[in-house]
Write a protein that holds these residues in place. Sequence first.
Motif, PDB file in Angstrom:
ATOM      1  N   LEU A   1       0.878  -1.078  -0.012  1.00 17.55           N
ATOM      2  CA  LEU A   1       0.137  -0.002  -0.058  1.00 17.55           C
ATOM      3  C   LEU A   1       0.895   1.205  -0.027  1.00 17.55           C
ATOM      4  O   LEU A   1       1.921   1.349   0.780  1.00 17.55           O
ATOM      5  N   LEU A   2       0.452   2.149  -0.911  1.00 12.80           N
ATOM      6  CA  LEU A   2       1.429   3.564  -1.036  1.00 12.80           C
ATOM      7  C   LEU A   2       0.872   4.685  -0.530  1.00 12.80           C
ATOM      8  O   LEU A   2      -0.300   4.986  -0.493  1.00 12.80           O
TER       9      LEU A   2
ATOM     10  N   VAL B   1       5.621   6.609 -10.974  1.00 11.36           N
ATOM     11  CA  VAL B   1       4.631   5.445 -11.532  1.00 11.36           C
ATOM     12  C   VAL B   1       5.542   4.643 -12.266  1.00 11.36           C
ATOM     13  O   VAL B   1       5.314   3.482 -12.238  1.00 11.36           O
TER      14      VAL B   1
ATOM     15  N   LEU C   1       7.668   2.575 -10.049  1.00 14.33           N
ATOM     16  CA  LEU C   1       6.946   1.906  -9.097  1.00 14.33           C
ATOM     17  C   LEU C   1       6.539   0.328  -9.902  1.00 14.33           C
ATOM     18  O   LEU C   1       6.679  -0.752  -9.512  1.00 14.33           O
ATOM     19  N   GLY C   2       6.067   0.699 -11.247  1.00 10.14           N
ATOM     20  CA  GLY C   2       5.683  -0.519 -11.963  1.00 10.14           C
ATOM     21  C   GLY C   2       6.644  -1.353 -12.257  1.00 10.14           C
ATOM     22  O   GLY C   2       6.566  -2.590 -12.143  1.00 10.14           O
TER      23      GLY C   2
ATOM     24  N   LEU D   1       7.613  -3.235  -9.139  1.00  8.72           N
ATOM     25  CA  LEU D   1       6.344  -3.956  -8.686  1.00  8.72           C
ATOM     26  C   LEU D   1       6.366  -5.344  -9.687  1.00  8.72           C
ATOM     27  O   LEU D   1       6.175  -6.715  -9.271  1.00  8.72           O
TER      28      LEU D   1
ATOM     29  N   PRO E   1       1.842  -7.013  -6.055  1.00  9.76           N
ATOM     30  CA  PRO E   1       0.668  -6.100  -6.664  1.00  9.76           C
ATOM     31  C   PRO E   1       0.455  -4.785  -5.603  1.00  9.76           C
ATOM     32  O   PRO E   1       1.106  -5.077  -4.618  1.00  9.76           O
ATOM     33  N   LEU E   2       0.212  -3.640  -6.294  1.00  7.82           N
ATOM     34  CA  LEU E   2      -0.181  -2.662  -5.295  1.00  7.82           C
ATOM     35  C   LEU E   2      -1.684  -2.970  -5.141  1.00  7.82           C
ATOM     36  O   LEU E   2      -2.550  -2.992  -6.079  1.00  7.82           O
ATOM     37  N   LEU E   3      -1.737  -2.878  -3.857  1.00  8.09           N
ATOM     38  CA  LEU E   3      -3.050  -3.139  -3.258  1.00  8.09           C
ATOM     39  C   LEU E   3      -3.944  -2.119  -3.011  1.00  8.09           C
ATOM     40  O   LEU E   3      -5.180  -2.035  -2.865  1.00  8.09           O
ATOM     41  N   GLY E   4      -3.204  -0.741  -2.638  1.00  6.51           N
ATOM     42  CA  GLY E   4      -4.127   0.562  -2.338  1.00  6.51           C
ATOM     43  C   GLY E   4      -3.301   1.346  -1.827  1.00  6.51           C
ATOM     44  O   GLY E   4      -2.086   1.372  -1.966  1.00  6.51           O
ATOM     45  N   GLY E   5      -3.753   2.364  -1.330  1.00  7.48           N
ATOM     46  CA  GLY E   5      -3.049   3.344  -0.636  1.00  7.48           C
ATOM     47  C   GLY E   5      -3.769   4.929  -0.648  1.00  7.48           C
ATOM     48  O   GLY E   5      -4.865   4.951  -0.789  1.00  7.48           O
TER      49      GLY E   5
ATOM     50  N   THR F   1       3.811   0.246   2.773  1.00 12.94           N
ATOM     51  CA  THR F   1       3.316  -0.596   3.684  1.00 12.94           C
ATOM     52  C   THR F   1       3.666  -1.833   2.842  1.00 12.94           C
ATOM     53  O   THR F   1       3.123  -2.005   1.790  1.00 12.94           O
TER      54      THR F   1
ATOM     55  N   LEU G   1       3.238  -6.153   2.853  1.00 11.88           N
ATOM     56  CA  LEU G   1       2.468  -7.304   3.345  1.00 11.88           C
ATOM     57  C   LEU G   1       3.052  -8.430   3.090  1.00 11.88           C
ATOM     58  O   LEU G   1       3.123  -8.695   1.752  1.00 11.88           O
ATOM     59  N   GLY G   2       3.355  -9.605   3.700  1.00 11.46           N
ATOM     60  CA  GLY G   2       3.930 -10.669   3.473  1.00 11.46           C
ATOM     61  C   GLY G   2       3.280 -11.912   4.085  1.00 11.46           C
ATOM     62  O   GLY G   2       2.773 -11.600   5.132  1.00 11.46           O
TER      63      GLY G   2
END
Lengths: 291, 291
Positions: free
Chosen positions: B82-83, B95, B98-99, B102, B108-112, B126, B128-129
């Motif tokens: 999350l960004l 961007v 970042l791409g 990733l 994957p980018l999940l949100g932010g 953030t 997440l693993g």
Amino acid sequence: MSKELALIEALRALAPHPAARGLADDCAVLPFGGETLVLTHDMMVEGVHWLPGQDMADVAWKLVATNLSDLAAKGAEPVGVLLGFTLGEEDARFVAGLGEALQAFGVPLLGGDTVSANGPRSLGLTALGRATCSPVPSRSGSRPGDRLWLTGPVGAAMLGFEALRDGMTGDSAAFRRPTPRLEEGRALAPMATAMMDVSDGLLIDAARMAQASGVTFAIDSEAVPFPPALPASRRDEAMRWGDDYELLFTLPADANPPTAAHCIGVARAAMPSPVIVDGAVPHGNLGYMHD
Amino acid sequence: MSKELALIEALRALAPHPAARGLADDCAVLPFGGETLVLTHDMMVEGVHWLPGQDMADVAWKLVATNLSDLAAKGAEPVGVLLGFTLGEEDARFVAGLGEALQAFGVPLLGGDTVSANGPRSLGLTALGRATCSPVPSRSGSRPGDRLWLTGPVGAAMLGFEALRDGMTGDSAAFRRPTPRLEEGRALAPMATAMMDVSDGLLIDAARMAQASGVTFAIDSEAVPFPPALPASRRDEAMRWGDDYELLFTLPADANPPTAAHCIGVARAAMPSPVIVDGAVPHGNLGYMHD
């Protein structure tokens, strides 16, 4: 398209993950183990999201509350938060307010990062939740005929902001210390066809849910709850002001919510305007526009 | 105690959750849905973590890589990020980078969230693993007699930083585009008695692991790997410079790592100094001190 929306579109394009609806300030929802994770990350910036000189304890509270409000709109149970913190003045007040919020909502601080920087301070919080029902409500499930509901009044944060800004004696708690509707969200999630929290303003958030769902919401302004202190002349303004963090949701026409809420309108087949109020297209900006 | 450490102590005191070891830039580790979540949140600030004028694509890469490096040290498989993003110049370059990151790491980018602000930009991520073994390695498991290992050279990021700062032709990729040791971390996690990534400098990070474990690491500087371009006169400096993101770990004396690594020392019963180099207490600052 605003600069922010253009960026979000670009980010979405590079990561077309099903959970990436989180990028438009909605939550990410993804399976993990045998359960469903709900994740959100919101930022607050000095001078934008809080007044210079505002008590950092209130800022901390609001940072927690606004992120938990996103979880509430998914009916999720908070699991913990991670903090991104820029060191500055009144850090002890920030820690005090953070502790009060975490205790009030029963949420542990799991981790985070702290940095030093010059210029306006920036804070970030990631909130992690556990879905309590399946499917998790989205913003896109409203269908024509559904009724539109709101858990509580809009406009109290606006009045609170003004009292704080002007050093008046009025009660500013609604602006400083909002309450995420966590219990209400959990009760509503299994039956709501769509749900979100009202963070940027009732009309603009209703418009977002309408657009996500492909409907138009016809809102009856007489049915919208306002705080008793709000003059009748300011009701239109209160529907365009955010920060109240009530839940906005739709239910099938024959359903009644299991928690206190006000029916403020109905979903209709999509019209050119996603929201109409008392039969007319509202003029001007619907609410807080991210730029 | 530094201002940052004082704050972290205050935050820890208000939230004594077992996963809150994440507050000292370690990861949070918690059970969820029958599996184990590993979470980290790191910030980067303009002028502190990146050079003014630096390509924002590289900044984006590093933001992702440094957070994934924290997951690597836990042997965790990345699930998503999350960004938290402050809008500014060269967002398109951000961007793009970042791409690339990733995609390179399959995350994957999940949100932010995105915000507008004046002054130095602040970015948060953030990551997440999913833990791949149990228990997840911590920093506190080294025992006297364990051998201390490092997956690769230190000092390449320092040379890269200097090349970039001075506009030299030297290769700056090690500073601009670090690689999190995800595969190595997963291979090592089941057998490492303690593990962390080297982000602030070999000596200071070794001292942190030693203190967390209640041991002293005796490091043999001749055994520490350095990049070929590093002059021998700068080896001491390279051991105090961070940003290389290699993994530092301990194994029982009779164990050998399943991945390429260099044995650089041994854990001994705790002495007053958590780290000794070639038999002596190192002088001065051990590495990057958060302030």
